[in-house]
Design an enzyme around this catalytic site. Sequence first.
Site, PDB file in Angstrom:
ATOM      1  N   GLU A  34     -68.445   3.529 -30.390  1.00 18.95           N
ATOM      2  CA  GLU A  34     -69.824   3.230 -30.768  1.00 18.95           C
ATOM      3  C   GLU A  34     -69.872   2.768 -32.224  1.00 18.95           C
ATOM      4  O   GLU A  34     -69.382   3.467 -33.119  1.00 18.95           O
ATOM      5  CB  GLU A  34     -70.691   4.476 -30.577  1.00 18.95           C
ATOM      6  CG  GLU A  34     -70.734   4.960 -29.130  1.00 18.95           C
ATOM      7  CD  GLU A  34     -71.178   6.409 -29.020  1.00 18.95           C
ATOM      8  OE1 GLU A  34     -71.695   6.961 -30.008  1.00 18.95           O
ATOM      9  OE2 GLU A  34     -71.004   6.993 -27.929  1.00 18.95           O
ATOM     10  N   GLU A  65     -69.555   8.510 -24.275  1.00 19.78           N
ATOM     11  CA  GLU A  65     -68.256   9.010 -24.727  1.00 19.78           C
ATOM     12  C   GLU A  65     -67.257   9.131 -23.584  1.00 19.78           C
ATOM     13  O   GLU A  65     -66.060   8.894 -23.765  1.00 19.78           O
ATOM     14  CB  GLU A  65     -68.437  10.363 -25.424  1.00 19.78           C
ATOM     15  CG  GLU A  65     -69.098  10.282 -26.784  1.00 19.78           C
ATOM     16  CD  GLU A  65     -70.616  10.139 -26.745  1.00 19.78           C
ATOM     17  OE1 GLU A  65     -71.238   9.948 -27.797  1.00 19.78           O
ATOM     18  OE2 GLU A  65     -71.179  10.223 -25.624  1.00 19.78           O
ATOM     19  N   PHE A  88     -68.726  11.746 -33.662  1.00 20.91           N
ATOM     20  CA  PHE A  88     -68.688  13.080 -34.247  1.00 20.91           C
ATOM     21  C   PHE A  88     -67.894  13.984 -33.318  1.00 20.91           C
ATOM     22  O   PHE A  88     -68.079  13.923 -32.096  1.00 20.91           O
ATOM     23  CB  PHE A  88     -70.098  13.678 -34.390  1.00 20.91           C
ATOM     24  CG  PHE A  88     -70.950  13.061 -35.455  1.00 20.91           C
ATOM     25  CD1 PHE A  88     -71.109  13.683 -36.693  1.00 20.91           C
ATOM     26  CD2 PHE A  88     -71.626  11.868 -35.222  1.00 20.91           C
ATOM     27  CE1 PHE A  88     -71.915  13.122 -37.672  1.00 20.91           C
ATOM     28  CE2 PHE A  88     -72.434  11.300 -36.194  1.00 20.91           C
ATOM     29  CZ  PHE A  88     -72.584  11.934 -37.422  1.00 20.91           C
ATOM     30  N   ASP A  90     -68.435  16.904 -32.761  1.00 19.51           N
ATOM     31  CA  ASP A  90     -69.423  17.752 -32.090  1.00 19.51           C
ATOM     32  C   ASP A  90     -69.826  17.202 -30.722  1.00 19.51           C
ATOM     33  O   ASP A  90     -70.340  17.937 -29.882  1.00 19.51           O
ATOM     34  CB  ASP A  90     -70.681  17.871 -32.953  1.00 19.51           C
ATOM     35  CG  ASP A  90     -70.380  18.109 -34.415  1.00 19.51           C
ATOM     36  OD1 ASP A  90     -70.623  19.215 -34.912  1.00 19.51           O
ATOM     37  OD2 ASP A  90     -69.903  17.161 -35.076  1.00 19.51           O
ATOM     38  N   PHE A  91     -69.605  15.897 -30.481  1.00 12.05           N
ATOM     39  CA  PHE A  91     -70.021  15.272 -29.219  1.00 12.05           C
ATOM     40  C   PHE A  91     -68.991  15.453 -28.103  1.00 12.05           C
ATOM     41  O   PHE A  91     -69.115  14.857 -27.037  1.00 12.05           O
ATOM     42  CB  PHE A  91     -70.270  13.774 -29.432  1.00 12.05           C
ATOM     43  CG  PHE A  91     -71.346  13.448 -30.431  1.00 12.05           C
ATOM     44  CD1 PHE A  91     -72.218  14.413 -30.904  1.00 12.05           C
ATOM     45  CD2 PHE A  91     -71.489  12.145 -30.899  1.00 12.05           C
ATOM     46  CE1 PHE A  91     -73.212  14.099 -31.827  1.00 12.05           C
ATOM     47  CE2 PHE A  91     -72.477  11.823 -31.823  1.00 12.05           C
ATOM     48  CZ  PHE A  91     -73.343  12.803 -32.276  1.00 12.05           C
ATOM     49  N   HIS A 134     -73.801  18.422 -36.002  1.00 12.12           N
ATOM     50  CA  HIS A 134     -73.102  17.299 -36.611  1.00 12.12           C
ATOM     51  C   HIS A 134     -72.222  17.726 -37.788  1.00 12.12           C
ATOM     52  O   HIS A 134     -71.863  16.889 -38.620  1.00 12.12           O
ATOM     53  CB  HIS A 134     -74.101  16.250 -37.123  1.00 12.12           C
ATOM     54  CG  HIS A 134     -74.890  15.567 -36.059  1.00 12.12           C
ATOM     55  ND1 HIS A 134     -75.970  16.168 -35.456  1.00 12.12           N
ATOM     56  CD2 HIS A 134     -74.762  14.345 -35.483  1.00 12.12           C
ATOM     57  CE1 HIS A 134     -76.487  15.335 -34.562  1.00 12.12           C
ATOM     58  NE2 HIS A 134     -75.775  14.228 -34.555  1.00 12.12           N
TER      59      HIS A 134
END
Length: 340
Positions: A34, A65, A88, A90-91, A134
């Site tokens: 992305e 993702e 990130f 976190d994703f 994040h």
Amino acid sequence: METTKKRLLTGNKAMAEAIALEMENNKDVFVLGEDVGKYGGIFGSTEGLLDKFGAERVIDTPISETAIIGAAIGAAAEGMRPIAELMFVDFFGVCMDQIYNHMAKIQYMSGGSVKLPMVLMTAVGGGYNDAAQHSQTLYATFAHMPGLKVVAPSTPYDLKGMMTSAIRDDNPVFFMFHKSLQGLGWMDQLDESVGDVPKDAYTVPLDKAKVVREGRDVTIVGVQMMTHYAVQAAEKLAKEGIEAEVIDLRSLKPIDKDTIIKSVKKTHRLVVVDEDYLSYGMTAEISAIIAEEALYELEAPVRRLAIPDVPIPYSDPLEDFVIPGPDTIFKTVKELMETY
């Protein structure tokens, strides 16, 4: 005497240069993710690549993702060398099946007949008020998985050299870069985010820690921002007559046990500092290594500093409270030395 002029790059430019050099030398290397194209990655990791290599090799993807990592896995299985970006760390939740059950296991489950020479790079770390979703590092989450190499460089030099090594490696590499060490203009500028980086391609091993400051009294082990904070604390401790040895872990999986053990045998004390959660994390792993292989070298209990088991706060003072910093490291080491 003629001196060699330093070539200073920020972390993001060092990463992008490593990728560009490998793309120039190997047509099978490509990037997808992305905002990796025109935007150059939101943390600058692919800056300038679209103009050099075009949209067929620097692919801006939809916000999916699972599709990004799945496509990279398929391309790697067919012999290409993709570099996918998970914006990130976190994703990871929405694509964990691709990471854990495919990227990490296909080589093993195929008996080694299918190789996955791919890099999954991702931004980690807090310290700039981006709140609980994040700001994580999640080092231990990925180092815990068999089948992946997991690295976390701390300097521009290592970012370039370890990215080059990761791209050339025939195994899947999870490449974690710290946002604060990218040297981006819209974030707080840190001296540590700029460093001397050679122009030509070079490699840095994916399995070696580095002693960044030698000392005799205590070993401090960290990675990324915690390494830099440990060095800052060590300089302050030196004024108190305490000489701390600081180790930059660099690689989380495989972990360089020998460097850590050698240092502890010299200093006889250990403090481990982590920007990840305390429970079941890197601090516990390193403590266990010393307990199993060098317990009787210790003259004091191991001290662990990490984020307490709470989500990372948005509030600036609360975030500063939960993430270990130079002052916390200094106080912990000084107390350890005074007590034992």
